[in-house]
Scaffold this active site. Sequence first.
Site, PDB file in Angstrom:
ATOM      1  N   ALA A 282       0.821  -1.215   0.000  1.00 28.70           N
ATOM      2  CA  ALA A 282       0.000   0.000   0.000  1.00 28.70           C
ATOM      3  C   ALA A 282       0.860   1.273   0.000  1.00 28.70           C
ATOM      4  CB  ALA A 282      -0.925  -0.010   1.212  1.00 28.70           C
ATOM      5  N   ASP A 302      -7.989   0.236   5.728  1.00 26.20           N
ATOM      6  CA  ASP A 302      -8.285  -0.701   6.825  1.00 26.20           C
ATOM      7  C   ASP A 302      -7.158  -1.734   6.928  1.00 26.20           C
ATOM      8  OD1 ASP A 302      -9.536  -2.280   8.767  1.00 26.20           O
ATOM      9  OD2 ASP A 302     -10.603  -3.446   7.249  1.00 26.20           O
ATOM     10  N   CYS A 342      -7.693  -1.688  13.916  1.00 24.48           N
ATOM     11  CA  CYS A 342      -8.235  -2.825  14.661  1.00 24.48           C
ATOM     12  C   CYS A 342      -7.245  -3.282  15.730  1.00 24.48           C
ATOM     13  CB  CYS A 342      -8.612  -3.961  13.722  1.00 24.48           C
ATOM     14  SG  CYS A 342      -7.237  -4.581  12.763  1.00 24.48           S
TER      15      CYS A 342
HETATM   16  N1  SAH Z   1     -10.239  -4.244   4.689  1.00 24.30           N
HETATM   17  C1  SAH Z   1     -10.412  -5.680   4.637  1.00 24.30           C
HETATM   18  C2  SAH Z   1      -9.657  -6.395   5.699  1.00 24.30           C
HETATM   19  C3  SAH Z   1      -8.201  -6.077   5.716  1.00 24.30           C
HETATM   20  S1  SAH Z   1      -7.248  -7.346   6.384  1.00 24.30           S
HETATM   21  C4  SAH Z   1     -11.889  -6.014   4.698  1.00 24.30           C
HETATM   22  O1  SAH Z   1     -12.704  -5.160   5.037  1.00 24.30           O
HETATM   23  O2  SAH Z   1     -12.231  -7.166   4.413  1.00 24.30           O
HETATM   24  C5  SAH Z   1      -5.670  -6.782   5.979  1.00 24.30           C
HETATM   25  C6  SAH Z   1      -5.276  -7.039   4.533  1.00 24.30           C
HETATM   26  O3  SAH Z   1      -4.102  -6.257   4.322  1.00 24.30           O
HETATM   27  C7  SAH Z   1      -4.902  -8.466   4.213  1.00 24.30           C
HETATM   28  O4  SAH Z   1      -5.678  -8.902   3.131  1.00 24.30           O
HETATM   29  C8  SAH Z   1      -3.419  -8.406   3.853  1.00 24.30           C
HETATM   30  O5  SAH Z   1      -3.096  -9.251   2.755  1.00 24.30           O
HETATM   31  C9  SAH Z   1      -3.246  -6.967   3.444  1.00 24.30           C
HETATM   32  N2  SAH Z   1      -1.925  -6.370   3.638  1.00 24.30           N
HETATM   33  C10 SAH Z   1      -1.074  -6.512   4.682  1.00 24.30           C
HETATM   34  N3  SAH Z   1      -0.010  -5.706   4.538  1.00 24.30           N
HETATM   35  C11 SAH Z   1      -0.191  -5.019   3.392  1.00 24.30           C
HETATM   36  C12 SAH Z   1       0.554  -4.018   2.713  1.00 24.30           C
HETATM   37  N4  SAH Z   1       1.711  -3.576   3.205  1.00 24.30           N
HETATM   38  N5  SAH Z   1       0.058  -3.511   1.577  1.00 24.30           N
HETATM   39  C13 SAH Z   1      -1.124  -3.949   1.061  1.00 24.30           C
HETATM   40  N6  SAH Z   1      -1.869  -4.898   1.663  1.00 24.30           N
HETATM   41  C14 SAH Z   1      -1.416  -5.435   2.807  1.00 24.30           C
END
Ligand code: SAH
Length: 399
Positions: A282, A302, A342
């Site tokens: 991200a 999120d 969270c």
């Molecule tokens: N917003 C989602 C839940 C997020 S869970 C919903 O409402 O269903 C967190 C997610 O972040 C996971 O799918 C994981 O693969 C992703 N993730 C973790 N680190 C990340 C990063 N640095 N960049 C992008 N995605 C990431």
Amino acid sequence: MRSEHRLELQKDLARHLRAGHPWVFKKALARPPRGLPAGTIVDVVEGDRFVARGYLDPHSAIVVRILTREEGEEIDAAFWRRRVARALALRRELVSGTSAYRLLHGESDGLPGVVADRYERFAVIKLYSAGLTPHRADIVEALRAECGDLAGVYGRDEIPRDDDDEGGAPEGKVLWGAEPPELLAIDEHGVKILVDVRRGQKTGLFLDQRENRRLVRELARGRPEALNLFSYTGGFSVAAALGGARHVVSNDLDQDALQLARETFKANGLDPADHAFAKGDAFDLLASYKRQGRRFDLVVCDPPAFAKSQKAVEGALAGYASLNRAALQVLAPGGLLVTCSCSARVSAEQFTEAVKEAAFKSRVELALVGETRQPADHPISLQFREGRYLKALVLRRLS
Ligand code: SAH
């Protein structure tokens, strides 16, 4: 009625248990338990006085999780059944409009370490302590009997190897009834969401974001360009697209989650080709959008929990500040940022401060136009402050 196994508390440590907190830390005991297996029902005592009764997890820092403070209450099949019935009554009264919701929410339902979610006619159960293993059959039977209409109960235990561990690789298996299908399609306020209960994160879907997905659907009206960071299987993305966003970018590190997001778009009559699915980090994506001068009218952020231990809180706050700062740099004036945390160890106040710092550093003026917590099927016992974990802020960029 009394358990034959009594564990003595150190002087003056009974108060928080009497007040209703469900955890006994190893260091609170006068002497460590010896030779008792995980799951043994023990009485925690102060001198000669009964304080509470719970199950033992000798290898965890939380050595006993409290099940009752009634000396006369036995921990047997009928006990688990009463607790499950009480949890389900709350859902029947307060949860509607969805075929997926949390049935049992651990400590806050008086069932420490036990989580179960319902997806259509399947329940997925997760036990977070080795001390629950001997009680699993009673819990499953209680769920089956109290729900009354389940087709199957699937188990995905997540028993930590040590206290910094989020849980071992969950190995799923059918605990009762039928095998769940490869993908379950649930209906949430009229939106179809595809769920992989076997391999998906947690039990398959983040049900705690249900009401926020509905909110995002409303907020997307008149906001053509949307960005969903940490999109997982695209719940917020589909909500934004159905609500009116013409082009939604879903971003996640996990290719399988993005693929399921595409399928979920299709299941809702949306063409994934009209939208974008960006695999990657991200922060990298936000940096490249910033360089391109790209702007969004709605950004949802999120991320996974940043602070998994008390020691990690400071780092987590810095992480939230820098992530939100990067998100604000791609938010159009007049645009909305829906930003979530969270991390149970980060309070709503601390999180809001981190976002405030992000706004200050990116020279953006923000108005807080909404603030939410977790929904009713993720209740919070007032004695259990660790249960307050989900926070979401809705902010409008003024300039
Ligand atoms: N917003 C989602 C839940 C997020 S869970 C919903 O409402 O269903 C967190 C997610 O972040 C996971 O799918 C994981 O693969 C992703 N993730 C973790 N680190 C990340 C990063 N640095 N960049 C992008 N995605 C990431």
